[in-house]
Each structure stands twice: as C-alpha cells, then as structure tokens.
Write an enzyme that holds these catalytic residues in place. Structure first.
Site, PDB file in Angstrom:
ATOM      1  N   ASP A  34      39.128  19.975  11.782  1.00 36.81           N
ATOM      2  CA  ASP A  34      39.502  18.788  12.101  1.00 36.81           C
ATOM      3  C   ASP A  34      40.382  19.201  13.500  1.00 36.81           C
ATOM      4  O   ASP A  34      41.362  19.713  13.035  1.00 36.81           O
ATOM      5  CB  ASP A  34      40.205  18.055  11.116  1.00 36.81           C
ATOM      6  CG  ASP A  34      39.525  17.324  10.269  1.00 36.81           C
ATOM      7  OD1 ASP A  34      38.378  16.480  10.689  1.00 36.81           O
ATOM      8  OD2 ASP A  34      39.943  17.618   9.059  1.00 36.81           O
ATOM      9  N   ASP A 172      33.299  11.486   4.822  1.00 33.31           N
ATOM     10  CA  ASP A 172      34.540  12.382   4.804  1.00 33.31           C
ATOM     11  C   ASP A 172      35.689  11.299   4.610  1.00 33.31           C
ATOM     12  O   ASP A 172      36.058  10.314   5.189  1.00 33.31           O
ATOM     13  CB  ASP A 172      34.702  12.929   6.491  1.00 33.31           C
ATOM     14  CG  ASP A 172      35.806  13.675   6.682  1.00 33.31           C
ATOM     15  OD1 ASP A 172      36.527  13.851   5.741  1.00 33.31           O
ATOM     16  OD2 ASP A 172      36.005  13.691   7.969  1.00 33.31           O
TER      17      ASP A 172
END
Length: 218
Positions: A34, A172
């Site tokens: 991320d 996610d």
C-alpha cells in the site's frame, strides 16, 4: 483455490527480511504493498524503499496499490521496481484510462481499486481495459477498520459483469474467514489478508495460512 495476498503495511518492520521469508515459507501467494501520499487518503503508507526491498527479496508476485493523487506522474518508479500488478484509484486521476494504458504498455497487469463510496456504474468503461478490480470493504488509509456491509452488494454487481468484461474481482479490507467463505464461492478470485486473518495473532503465519486454506477447502 483463492489467491491470498499479504498486506505488508500490517507486517512487523523490525525485521522485514524475516517477515518476507516467513510469509513465503508459510505459503502466501503474493505481497500487497500500500502506497499512500497523505492526500488521497489521510495517512502515509509504505515507503518506496520498502517496496524495493520486498521486490528484491521475493520471486513471488508483488502488487502495488497506489492510494495517491495523480498516479500517472509516479508510474516510472513502480515500473522500475518491476511490480507485477498496479492498482490505481480512478477517483485520484484526471484520466484513469490513460494511466491504465501506460501500465499495460509497461507489461504490468492493470487494476483499479474502488472505494466503498465509488459506484460500479461510475467505472463501467474502465472494465474494458483492466484485468483486476480490487474492492475496498473499508475506507482506505488505515488497517483494522470495520467492514461496511453494503460493499457486499457491490461485489455481487461486479461478479455479474466479470464474464462480459473479462476481469477478476479481488477483496481488500476487513477480510475475515466468513468473507472468504461467503464471497469466494461466488467468484471472488483473491483476498488481501491483514490484521483480520494474518498479522498480529499468536499463531505463526504458517498455522494461520494453513487454517485459512483448510477452512475454504472443507
């Protein structure tokens, strides 16, 4: 068999080398990185040095999830690090189709990540050119958030479109066993594992991944 990806923002950074090798040995399928800029989301994510290290440390796929504004301006960094997939947020880009085309031209798998507040209808045209749609089950930016129930309806809408547009659906955020057991059989191809199932538990990574694999195979 569903793809299981480790959300590395949740990993222990006191020994990143050990984390990568242990996760590899435990049977993780890929590493999810991320990248946050503190603008598109209210947090800063993993550093570019972390991405570069993980890419060098493993031969397994590495996917970059760009939670940043104007992602096209930074694509060269991720292309040079030889990631296997790049997710962008359409909301963060003036011309997401152009950015996705640049990803495709670089030989990298193109994907879009969509926030809980982003409708399926608003990204229909992009489905023609992406291989993956990563559905955020929480608002992006922080680990350990509570699941937003209406996201399930969005997932089912996308699953109904995947044959026509030729893309895969991934999950996610707030990923727990019940989410995999519910949406895996419906067609979700992969799940990003964070604190819900993988990180911050007493069991080893091998025990946890084995438990997930066993439960979804029963």
């Amino acid at each position: 068999m569903y793809e299981l990806s480790a959300s590395m923002m949740c990993a222990r950074f006191d020994n990143l080398s050990r984390e990568v090798k242990t996760l590899e040995g435990a049977g993780i399928d890929s590493f999810h990185i991320d990248i946050m800029d503190g603008q598109f989301v209210p947090n800063f994510g993993m550093g570019l040095q972390d991405l570069a290290y993980i890419r060098k440390a493993t031969k397994k796929p590495v996917e970059a999830h760009l939670m940043i504004k104007k992602p096209d301006s930074y694509l060269d960094i991720f292309i040079k690090n030889k990631v296997d997939c790049i997710y962008i947020h359409p909301e963060a880009d003036y011309h997401p189709s152009t950015t996705l085309q640049h990803i495709i031209e670089a030989g990298i798998e193109p994907g879009i990540a969509i926030n809980p507040g982003t409708s399926v209808e608003s990204i229909i045209e992009l489905l023609y050119i992406v291989n993956r749609v990563l559905v955020m089950a929480v608002n992006p930016g922080h680990a350990g958030q509570v699941y937003l129930p209406y996201v399930g309806q969005k997932v089912e809408k996308l699953l109904a479109l995947r044959e026509e547009y030729k893309f895969d659906v991934y999950w996610d955020g707030a990923c727990t066993m019940d989410k995999i057991e519910t949406y895996g059989p419906k067609g979700v191809k992969g799940f990003v594992l964070g604190t819900g199932l993988l990180f911050g538990h007493k069991e080893t990574y091998q025990e946890l991944i084995k438990k997930v694999r066993h439960n979804i195979e029963v």
